[in-house]
Design an enzyme around this catalytic site. Structure first.
Site, PDB file in Angstrom:
ATOM      1  N   HIS A  60       0.851  -1.194   0.000  1.00  0.00           N
ATOM      2  CA  HIS A  60       0.000   0.000   0.000  1.00  0.00           C
ATOM      3  C   HIS A  60       0.886   1.244   0.000  1.00  0.00           C
ATOM      4  CE1 HIS A  60      -3.485  -2.298   1.829  1.00  0.00           C
ATOM      5  NE2 HIS A  60      -2.496  -3.022   2.317  1.00  0.00           N
TER       6      HIS A  60
ATOM      7  N   GLU B 274       2.602  -0.788   4.379  1.00  0.00           N
ATOM      8  CA  GLU B 274       2.387   0.565   3.859  1.00  0.00           C
ATOM      9  C   GLU B 274       3.734   1.220   3.591  1.00  0.00           C
ATOM     10  OE1 GLU B 274      -0.455   2.312   3.311  1.00  0.00           O
ATOM     11  OE2 GLU B 274      -2.008   1.296   4.489  1.00  0.00           O
TER      12      GLU B 274
ATOM     13  N   HIS C  90      -2.457  -2.962  -3.388  1.00  0.00           N
ATOM     14  CA  HIS C  90      -3.817  -2.782  -2.887  1.00  0.00           C
ATOM     15  C   HIS C  90      -4.782  -2.686  -4.064  1.00  0.00           C
ATOM     16  CE1 HIS C  90      -6.421  -0.507   0.335  1.00  0.00           C
ATOM     17  NE2 HIS C  90      -6.897  -1.696   0.062  1.00  0.00           N
TER      18      HIS C  90
ATOM     19  N   ASP D 184      -3.427   2.336  -4.947  1.00  0.00           N
ATOM     20  CA  ASP D 184      -2.064   2.222  -4.422  1.00  0.00           C
ATOM     21  C   ASP D 184      -1.500   0.811  -4.594  1.00  0.00           C
ATOM     22  OD1 ASP D 184      -4.145   1.750  -2.367  1.00  0.00           O
ATOM     23  OD2 ASP D 184      -2.524   1.494  -0.945  1.00  0.00           O
TER      24      ASP D 184
END
Length: 180
Positions: free
Chosen positions: A30, A112, A151, A161
């Site tokens: 992400h 992330e 994602h 993303d």
């Protein structure tokens, strides 16, 4: 095998148990920045800890009451913070499916990268992501290279993303290079 030995640990309250018998076999990449396009702020940590002041920036109003987390965040300098044990279900994927299997949070690890869809990621981030991926593949061998997705792959039309700025070829080249 539940916490990266090379990451800072900050335990988020936003997680729960994975379903009994569910095996981790997917890595989801992400991006995040708060506010959008701003790096190095304390707001990602505050969001994942449930302490975001939604009055701190006008764009945070939509985040009020949101309970979200990821297993890890890799910052622009390559430093890593882990928020949820890999054995637990982080709340990163939302409504999602991969290869006909719904609810990716059940069987995925979410990483992330501090960034946006359109701003290039740093070499330090790629190196930390490769180190983390190799560690995960050692302990979760079902996370093969073909089970590493964005994602956008598990929530098409809803999420974009890690975006066009993420260089998948560079990432896999580094991951497959035993010297990096």
């Amino acid at each position: 095998m539940n916490w990266l030995p090379f990451a800072e640990r900050t335990a988020s309250p936003h997680y729960n148990e994975r379903p009994v018998g569910c095996e981790v076999d997917l890595l989801v990449i992400h991006n995040i920045s708060l506010p959008a396009g701003c790096f190095g702020t304390p707001y990602i940590d505050a969001l994942f800890m449930g302490k975001l002041d939604c009055h701190a920036h006008p764009t945070f109003a939509d985040l009020k009451g949101l309970e979200v987390s990821a297993h890890c965040v890799i910052k622009r300098d390559g430093s890593i913070t882990q928020y949820v044990s890999f054995s637990e279900r982080a709340w990163h994927a939302g409504v999602s499916q991969w290869q006909g299997k719904a609810g990716c949070n059940d069987f995925a690890i979410g990483i992330e990268l501090e960034g946006t869809d359109t701003i290039a990621y740093t070499q330090a981030q790629y190196m930390s992501l490769v180190k983390t991926t190799r560690w995960l593949q050692h302990y979760y061998p079902k996370i093969t290279n073909d089970r590493i997705v964005g994602h956008n792959d598990i929530a098409p039309g809803r999420k974009t993303d890690p975006g066009a700025a993420f260089d998948w070829q560079h990432y896999f080249s580094l991951l497959n290079n035993q010297e990096s």
